[in-house]
Write a protein that holds these residues in place. Structure first.
Motif, PDB file in Angstrom:
ATOM      1  N   PRO A  54       0.728  -1.184   0.070  1.00  0.00           N
ATOM      2  CA  PRO A  54      -0.044   0.005  -0.329  1.00  0.00           C
ATOM      3  C   PRO A  54       0.963   1.201   0.031  1.00  0.00           C
ATOM      4  O   PRO A  54       2.089   1.133   0.411  1.00  0.00           O
ATOM      5  N   SER A  55       0.268   2.440  -0.429  1.00  0.00           N
ATOM      6  CA  SER A  55       0.914   3.640  -0.391  1.00  0.00           C
ATOM      7  C   SER A  55       1.194   4.264   1.224  1.00  0.00           C
ATOM      8  O   SER A  55       1.868   4.839   1.297  1.00  0.00           O
ATOM      9  N   TRP A  59      -2.970  -1.224   4.921  1.00  0.00           N
ATOM     10  CA  TRP A  59      -4.109  -1.405   4.021  1.00  0.00           C
ATOM     11  C   TRP A  59      -5.377  -0.945   4.430  1.00  0.00           C
ATOM     12  O   TRP A  59      -6.169  -0.464   3.576  1.00  0.00           O
ATOM     13  N   GLU A  62      -5.010   2.638   3.096  1.00  0.00           N
ATOM     14  CA  GLU A  62      -5.205   2.628   1.765  1.00  0.00           C
ATOM     15  C   GLU A  62      -6.421   2.522   1.236  1.00  0.00           C
ATOM     16  O   GLU A  62      -6.894   3.403   0.389  1.00  0.00           O
ATOM     17  N   LEU A  63      -7.209   1.689   1.650  1.00  0.00           N
ATOM     18  CA  LEU A  63      -8.512   1.492   1.605  1.00  0.00           C
ATOM     19  C   LEU A  63      -9.437   2.762   1.806  1.00  0.00           C
ATOM     20  O   LEU A  63     -10.284   3.206   0.914  1.00  0.00           O
ATOM     21  N   ALA A  65      -8.455   5.848   1.774  1.00  0.00           N
ATOM     22  CA  ALA A  65      -7.921   6.964   1.078  1.00  0.00           C
ATOM     23  C   ALA A  65      -8.681   6.685  -0.518  1.00  0.00           C
ATOM     24  O   ALA A  65      -9.101   7.663  -1.172  1.00  0.00           O
ATOM     25  N   HIS A  66      -8.646   5.174  -0.782  1.00  0.00           N
ATOM     26  CA  HIS A  66      -9.277   5.070  -2.049  1.00  0.00           C
ATOM     27  C   HIS A  66     -10.759   5.376  -2.177  1.00  0.00           C
ATOM     28  O   HIS A  66     -11.162   6.012  -3.201  1.00  0.00           O
ATOM     29  N   PHE A  67     -11.466   4.732  -1.305  1.00  0.00           N
ATOM     30  CA  PHE A  67     -12.949   5.093  -1.177  1.00  0.00           C
ATOM     31  C   PHE A  67     -13.306   6.615  -1.058  1.00  0.00           C
ATOM     32  O   PHE A  67     -14.190   7.176  -1.718  1.00  0.00           O
ATOM     33  N   GLU A  69     -11.268   8.822  -2.222  1.00  0.00           N
ATOM     34  CA  GLU A  69     -11.154   9.579  -3.644  1.00  0.00           C
ATOM     35  C   GLU A  69     -12.216   9.073  -4.686  1.00  0.00           C
ATOM     36  O   GLU A  69     -12.847  10.132  -5.478  1.00  0.00           O
ATOM     37  N   VAL A  70     -12.756   7.876  -4.527  1.00  0.00           N
ATOM     38  CA  VAL A  70     -13.959   7.797  -5.441  1.00  0.00           C
ATOM     39  C   VAL A  70     -15.226   8.378  -5.044  1.00  0.00           C
ATOM     40  O   VAL A  70     -15.759   8.702  -5.950  1.00  0.00           O
TER      41      VAL A  70
END
Length: 85
Positions: A54-55, A59, A62-63, A65-67, A69-70
């Motif tokens: 992960p960045s 995790w 990471e998740l 941040a991803h959600f 952003e979405v």
């Protein structure tokens, strides 16, 4: 293609014979010292496996941040179409 997620607290507890027969094995350990050590141990046992890091440090972050952003992209698309709440 089927996907199976597995958690193991110790690389020595992995079902190696089963995993050696899998088309693709992806390792997803945290981006920290412990994650690096564990991933290295598993890669010694399963050299064909791939590691995804992960960045963020873990995790969960990471998740999140991803959600986030979405969700921001979805809101932006709604605004550009003239929708608002």
């Amino acid at each position: 293609m089927r996907t199976m997620f597995m958690v193991a607290d110790d690389p020595n507890n992995l079902p190696l014979e089963f995993l050696k027969n899998c088309h693709r094995v992806v390792l997803a350990f945290n981006n920290d010292e412990q994650g690096d050590k564990t991933a290295s141990a598993v890669l010694e046992l399963l050299p064909s496996a791939q590691r995804f890091k992960p960045s963020y440090p873990d995790w969960n972050q990471e998740l999140k941040a991803h959600f986030y952003e979405v969700e921001q992209q979805r809101k932006q698309q709604e605004r550009s179409r003239g929708f608002s709440l």
